[in-house]
Scaffold this active site. Structure first.
Site, PDB file in Angstrom:
ATOM      1  CG  HIS A 127      -1.996   1.003   1.224  1.00  0.00           C
ATOM      2  ND1 HIS A 127      -3.296   0.911   1.691  1.00  0.00           N
ATOM      3  CD2 HIS A 127      -1.905   2.112   0.773  1.00  0.00           C
ATOM      4  CE1 HIS A 127      -3.863   1.818   1.479  1.00  0.00           C
ATOM      5  NE2 HIS A 127      -3.209   2.764   0.893  1.00  0.00           N
ATOM      6  CD  GLU A 129      -4.278  -3.056   0.729  1.00  0.00           C
ATOM      7  OE1 GLU A 129      -4.750  -4.238   0.897  1.00  0.00           O
ATOM      8  OE2 GLU A 129      -3.758  -2.213   1.437  1.00  0.00           O
ATOM      9  CG  HIS A 173      -7.735  -2.627   8.921  1.00  0.00           C
ATOM     10  ND1 HIS A 173      -6.684  -1.821   8.153  1.00  0.00           N
ATOM     11  CD2 HIS A 173      -7.609  -2.046  10.142  1.00  0.00           C
ATOM     12  CE1 HIS A 173      -6.246  -0.891   8.907  1.00  0.00           C
ATOM     13  NE2 HIS A 173      -6.825  -1.102  10.248  1.00  0.00           N
TER      14      HIS A 173
END
Length: 250
Positions: free
Chosen positions: A44, A73, A201
């Site tokens: 990410h 991401e 997450h």
């Protein structure tokens, strides 16, 4: 079908960047995860370059190509700036197997909410089309409890990723049932709309099995922070193998 494990190696880059230099190396960590059986690598990159940077993504693209899935991401609305080409140009240059779109602001410590599809759909539509043009599967980060997912399908998304932070908090507090029900409801709505379901997450060894039992047919989980925290004590190879046993992807 077993749930695939994609290991997010951002935390290795955080540690590297805190000192400067090249160690620890996200590429070496990714190699270890792949050797242990991980099904994919997630990164990410953020515009402030506080962990994974664009240069890392190019190196990881070469490592993953033909071996495992690369999942990038990021916020597709964040503009390019020095050292950060923007999510769409980075994906166009590296052609990851999957691109997960996340509505995180520049200053966020970590992602903490999903897209408001009613508000964001028309802005997302051309960006999703651009990613699909270069062969990326596109996943949208979505809050648990969201049910109106025909919009995601209609603008071209292939999957959603359920934001599991509230589930993890509830699991730790011993009050997991409502949060798990929200995740399951969103998964069912996505599947009914013809979308695949990912999740991520704050998933960990302590809560992953309960999540996968309560939310069937999850195609992929992306795990980074907890996995590397646990690996400090148990070792990276052993920790990846424990997750693979939980997902059934061994």
């Amino acid at each position: 079908m077993p749930t695939q494990l994609s290991v997010n190696v951002n935390k290795i880059a955080v540690l590297r960047n805190s000192r400067g230099g090249g160690e620890p190396d996200p590429l070496r960590a990714a190699k270890t995860c792949i050797a242990a059986g991980a099904n994919g690598i997630t990164v990410h990159p953020r515009p402030d370059r506080r962990h994974i940077v664009a240069e890392d993504v190019y190196r990881l693209r070469d490592l993953c190509r033909g071996a495992v899935e690369l999942n990038i991401e990021g916020n597709p609305f964040a503009p390019a700036r020095p050292g950060y080409p923007g999510l769409i140009p980075l994906a166009e240059a590296t052609r990851p197997e999957q691109c997960t779109l996340v509505p995180d602001a520049d200053g966020q410590i970590t992602s903490d909410h999903g897209f408001d599809l009613a508000r964001d759909a028309e802005r997302l539509r051309p960006l999703i089309a651009a990613l699909k043009q270069v062969g990326c599967r596109v996943s949208l980060f979505i809050d648990a409890g969201t049910e109106q997912l025909d919009i995601a399908r209609d603008i071209g998304a292939d999957r959603i990723e359920i934001y599991t932070g509230p589930f993890a908090e509830a699991h730790a507090a011993g009050t997991v049932a409502p949060a798990l029900a929200d995740c399951a409801r969103t998964a069912r709505a996505a599947q009914a709309a013809g979308l695949g379901v990912n999740a991520g997450h704050d998933l960990s060894q302590s809560n992953l099995e309960d999540f996968l039992v309560g939310v069937p047919e999850v195609l992929e989980v992306s795990i980074g922070h907890a996995l590397f925290s646990e690996a400090i004590y148990a070792g990276l190879d052993a920790t990846v193998r424990r997750y693979l046993a939980l997902t059934g992807a061994t």
